[in-house]
Write a protein that holds these residues in place. Structure first.
Motif, PDB file in Angstrom:
ATOM      1  N   MET A  38       0.825  -1.200   0.000  1.00 45.38           N
ATOM      2  CA  MET A  38       0.000   0.000   0.000  1.00 45.38           C
ATOM      3  C   MET A  38       0.863   1.256   0.000  1.00 45.38           C
ATOM      4  O   MET A  38       0.370   2.371  -0.147  1.00 45.38           O
ATOM      5  N   SER A  39       2.158   1.075   0.204  1.00 44.91           N
ATOM      6  CA  SER A  39       3.129   2.156   0.150  1.00 44.91           C
ATOM      7  C   SER A  39       4.406   1.583  -0.460  1.00 44.91           C
ATOM      8  O   SER A  39       4.516   0.369  -0.661  1.00 44.91           O
ATOM      9  N   GLY A  40       5.352   2.455  -0.777  1.00 49.47           N
ATOM     10  CA  GLY A  40       6.584   1.979  -1.384  1.00 49.47           C
ATOM     11  C   GLY A  40       6.495   1.897  -2.896  1.00 49.47           C
ATOM     12  O   GLY A  40       5.564   2.417  -3.521  1.00 49.47           O
ATOM     13  N   ALA A  43       3.189   0.628  -4.537  1.00 50.85           N
ATOM     14  CA  ALA A  43       1.990   1.085  -3.838  1.00 50.85           C
ATOM     15  C   ALA A  43       0.757   1.126  -4.734  1.00 50.85           C
ATOM     16  O   ALA A  43      -0.355   0.818  -4.292  1.00 50.85           O
ATOM     17  N   GLN A  47      -2.970  -0.359  -3.702  1.00 50.19           N
ATOM     18  CA  GLN A  47      -4.046   0.625  -3.657  1.00 50.19           C
ATOM     19  C   GLN A  47      -5.110   0.305  -4.704  1.00 50.19           C
ATOM     20  O   GLN A  47      -6.315   0.465  -4.450  1.00 50.19           O
ATOM     21  N   ASP A  75      -0.173  -3.762   4.961  1.00 54.86           N
ATOM     22  CA  ASP A  75       0.721  -3.147   3.972  1.00 54.86           C
ATOM     23  C   ASP A  75       2.051  -3.889   3.902  1.00 54.86           C
ATOM     24  O   ASP A  75       2.872  -3.808   4.815  1.00 54.86           O
ATOM     25  N   THR A  77       4.802  -3.168   2.643  1.00 55.29           N
ATOM     26  CA  THR A  77       5.535  -2.025   2.083  1.00 55.29           C
ATOM     27  C   THR A  77       6.906  -2.411   1.556  1.00 55.29           C
ATOM     28  O   THR A  77       7.418  -1.794   0.625  1.00 55.29           O
TER      29      THR A  77
END
Length: 388
Positions: A38-40, A43, A47, A75, A77
């Motif tokens: 969800m990040s990195g 992402a 998402q 996440d 990540t």
């Protein structure tokens, strides 16, 4: 009784009440554990899954078979298999999820396969495209596609359209090698020839030396597989700067062409011929509903990667309806086999033998329409199975 004693008595009563309520509450909720970045760097993949899952619920409600649906997001990540497995273990042991879902990258899904088997946990793979993936656990179902489906389709289209000599260029990791091997086998079985290849470092963003080798190869076309996003943008820049379009070198790819990936490529995108299971330009009722809901949630159109979240939710809702909310793992997996799902890509069937997606593969060119570059479908291969 003093204040402290009263508080203690109240706290104990509350704990006992909650303890008695937990099983009943759990029975009334279907929990889906989403493991994805969800990040990195990746992402947009995670998402996209989450937005698509929310879009499905916006279209079809947040209950099924009388039970509330809850998505629990974890996440990944770091986008590493070890972390994916740790997060999945947490969802199984602590959150008591009914389904595991997500898994953007094939190593993540492969790492979780043994856990799914041990825990007997139905697991919905929303992207990870390694060939033969669902064979790693009887509890895995894939709703996206495999690298073999996209690359074999491209090989067939290329030969059908007069290409006879191809140079392959892939990122040097399992999915890239999957694509290279599947493309070459299919293309040469038809009578074509792969006259050279380059396996390029996954983290590489300077493709100029590889493009120069391509230019000197004498091939009719290049078959390319690199991750969507910055790698494609960089490759296309090198491809155009070296004058390959003017030299008549066709470029065949298998990548997601969501608007967020096309836009950074600018006018270089018009040189791509691509195959994948979904484009947002497909004209059907379910895609219209999907795009409207997704746009409202995410503020943009979906792509082939994001679609896995929508189709994954469709599979979960359908199997829950079939079993009237009684989600025994063995019965869930039996019900998945041969299931038909109404998807924005068109008809989608879960193969009863492999639990893999069987669906159309589309070939598209990128065209400029107004101020946008969009994929325009030029050919359709119907009901493609892995290995066909």
């Amino acid at each position: 009784m003093n204040y402290l004693s009263k508080m203690l008595k109240t706290a104990v009563a509350t704990i006992v009440a909650v303890a008695f309520c937990i099983p009943a509450a759990a029975q009334e909720t279907i929990k889906i554990g989403l493991v994805a970045p969800m990040s990195g760097a990746f992402a947009l993949y995670g998402q996209g899954f989450h937005h698509s899952m929310q879009a499905y619920m916006a279209n079809y409600g947040d209950t099924v078979a009388g039970k509330k649906v809850e998505i629990i997001v974890r996440d990944n990540t770091t986008s590493t298999p070890e972390n994916a497995k740790r997060l999945a273990q947490e969802l199984v042991n602590r959150d008591r999820v009914d389904f595991l879902a997500g898994f953007a990258l094939s190593p993540d899904a492969l790492a979780v396969a043994s856990l799914a088997t041990q825990a007997k946990k139905p697991t919905i793979v929303m992207l990870a495209a390694a060939s033969g993936l669902t064979g790693k656990s009887p509890y895995l179902t894939r709703v996206s596609y495999s690298n073999a489906q996209t690359s074999v389709t491209m090989a067939k289209w290329a030969y059908k359209n007069g290409v006879r000599k191809v140079y392959t260029m892939v990122s040097d990791y399992a999915p890239g090698i999957d694509c290279e091997v599947a493309f070459q086998k299919a293309f040469e079985s038809l009578g074509g020839k792969v006259i050279g290849n380059s396996r390029m470092p996954l983290a590489n963003l300077d493709y100029s030396p590889y493009v120069q080798r391509l230019k000197e190869s004498g091939a009719d076309a290049a078959y390319l597989f690199v991750p969507s996003g910055d790698p494609m943008v960089s490759f296309m820049k090198n491809y155009v700067e070296r004058g390959l379009p003017q030299a008549g070198m066709k470029l065949l790819t298998t990548t997601d062409l969501a608007e967020e990936y096309i836009k950074p490529m600018g006018e270089t995108a018009v040189h791509i011929t691509n195959t994948i299971q979904y484009y947002d330009t497909l004209d059907n009722e379910e895609n219209t509903k999907y795009k409207a809901a997704y746009l409202k949630i995410a503020g943009k159109n979906p792509g082939a990667i994001a679609l896995g979240g929508y189709d994954g939710m469709a599979a979960i809702y359908e199997v829950t309806r079939k079993l009237d909310g009684k989600l025994d793992p063995e019965k869930v997996m039996a019900a998945m086999k041969g299931m038909k799902i109404k998807s924005p890509r068109g008809d989608l069937t879960i193969d009863p033998d492999t639990r893999d997606a069987v669906a159309n593969m589309y070939v598209a060119k990128i065209e400029k329409k107004g101020n946008q570059y969009v994929p325009v479908v030029i050919d359709t291969f119907v009901g493609v199975k892995e290995g066909q």
